[in-house]
Design an enzyme around this catalytic site. Structure first.
Site, PDB file in Angstrom:
ATOM      1  N   GLU A   7       0.816  -1.213   0.000  1.00 19.97           N
ATOM      2  CA  GLU A   7       0.000   0.000   0.000  1.00 19.97           C
ATOM      3  C   GLU A   7       0.850   1.264   0.000  1.00 19.97           C
ATOM      4  OE1 GLU A   7      -3.116  -0.121  -0.944  1.00 19.97           O
ATOM      5  OE2 GLU A   7      -4.204   0.271   0.918  1.00 19.97           O
TER       6      GLU A   7
ATOM      7  N   THR B  10      -8.255  11.244  -3.762  1.00 17.95           N
ATOM      8  CA  THR B  10      -7.906  11.032  -2.359  1.00 17.95           C
ATOM      9  C   THR B  10      -7.388  12.321  -1.740  1.00 17.95           C
ATOM     10  OG1 THR B  10      -7.361   8.722  -2.820  1.00 17.95           O
ATOM     11  CG2 THR B  10      -6.485   9.667  -0.786  1.00 17.95           C
TER      12      THR B  10
END
Length: 275
Positions: A102, A150
Site C-alpha cells: 500500500e 484522495t
C-alpha cells in the site's frame, strides 16, 4: 481505524514462480494501473516476501472507487505468494507485508484496507495490532461513475472538532463495534452516523443526500461514504437488499450520475484456489 471485507467486488490474482517479478493487469480500470513492479502494490509485496513471480491481476475493484482497490491486489498477492513459496507467515503477519505494498501508492504503510482484505470480517487497526470480528451482514456498495481524488477527500477533513462532535463520534464508534459483534444491522446503522468527516466527504459525491435518503426509505439501517469515496455503503437486512440497491442506483440516476450497485455481504477475505 475500522475496515470491513466485502464479498464483491473482488480482484483475482494468479501467481507463478519466476526468476524475477513481472506483472500483467486486466479488468476494470487496468489501463490506469502500472505493470512496472516498482510502481505496483504487488511488486512491493513480492519483494517483502522474497517471492519473485509472474503475477497476473484481474481487477474487479475499480481504482479510485473508495473500495480499497490497491489493497485488494496487495492482500491477494501476499496470501498467494506466501502459499506459493511456503513462507509460513500467519494471516496477521501478512497484513504488515501487504501494508508495505500500500505504501507504493499512498506513501504510507497503512493497514486499514489490507487488514479486512486478508483477515475477513470487520477489523479495527490499532498502532499495536489488529482486532478482527467475524461479522455477518448484508451490504450494498453503490459505485457512481464519478471520481473523487484522495487528495480532495483528505483535504476536506477538519483539523479539529468540537467536544460535542468528539463525544458523538466515540459513541458511534462504540455502537458500530457492538453492532458488528452482535451481527445487528440496526446497531451498525446507528454506529455509521458520524458528523465530522462524512458530511464533508459526502459533499464531494454528487447526489449523496438523495441516495442516502432513498436507501433509508427502502430499508437501509445505515448509510455512509466508503473510504475516500465515491462509493456509498448501505447496511441492511437481507430481505431489503435488492430494494436498497435499486433505490440507490435510481437516486444517483435522478442526480444525473450513472452508478452500479453490488449486493453483497461482509466477506471472508482473501482465499486460495489451486488450478
Amino acid at each position: 481505524m475500522f475496515g470491513v471485507a466485502l464479498g464483491v467486488p473482488a480482484d483475482v490474482v494468479r501467481v507463478e514462480r519466476a526468476a524475477e517479478t513481472t506483472i500483467s493487469v486486466t479488468g476494470v480500470g487496468s489501463e490506469y494501473i502500472p505493470e512496472d513492479p516498482a510502481g505496483n502494490t504487488v511488486g512491493a509485496v513480492a519483494d517483502a516476501l522474497d517471492a519473485p513471480a509472474h503475477i497476473h491481476i484481474d481487477k474487479g475493484v475499480r481504482p479510485a472507487s473508495g473500495l480499497g482497490s490497491s489493497a485488494a491486489s496487495a492482500a491477494a498477492a501476499a496470501v498467494a505468494l506466501n502459499e506459493l513459496y511456503d513462507r509460513g507467515r500467519s494471516r496477521e503477519a501478512l497484513v504488515d507485508v501487504a501494508a508495505k505494498g500500500e505504501a507504493v501508492v499512498s506513501g504510507d504503510a497503512h493497514a486499514d484496507n489490507v487488514a479486512p482484505s486478508i483477515l475477513g470480517g470487520f477489523t479495527i487497526v490499532r498502532d499495536d495490532g489488529v482486532v478482527q470480528v467475524d461479522a455477518s451482514m448484508s451490504v450494498v456498495a453503490c459505485l457512481p461513475e464519478v471520481v473523487v481524488s484522495t487528495r480532495d477527500a483528505r483535504g476536506v477533513v477538519p483539523e479539529s472538532a468540537s467536544m460535542g462532535d468528539l463525544v458523538s463520534t466515540v459513541g458511534s464508534a462504540a455502537t458500530l463495534v457492538a453492532g458488528m459483534h452482535r451481527d445487528d444491522p440496526e446497531l451498525v446503522g446507528r454506529g455509521l452516523e458520524e458528523h465530522v468527516v462524512t458530511p464533508r466527504r459526502s459533499a464531494l459525491v454528487d447526489g449523496y443526500d438523495g441516495v442516502k435518503a432513498a436507501a433509508a426509505a427502502a430499508g437501509a439501517t445505515g448509510v455512509t461514504i466508503s473510504g475516500a469515496g465515491p462509493s456509498v455503503l448501505a447496511v441492511c437486512r437481507e430481505r431489503d437488499q435488492r430494494a436498497v440497491a435499486g433505490a440507490m442506483v435510481d437516486a444517483f440516476d435522478d442526480a444525473g450520475v450513472s452508478a452500479r450497485a453490488y449486493q453483497t455481504e461482509i466477506g471472508r477475505g482473501a482465499t486460495v484456489h489451486r488450478d
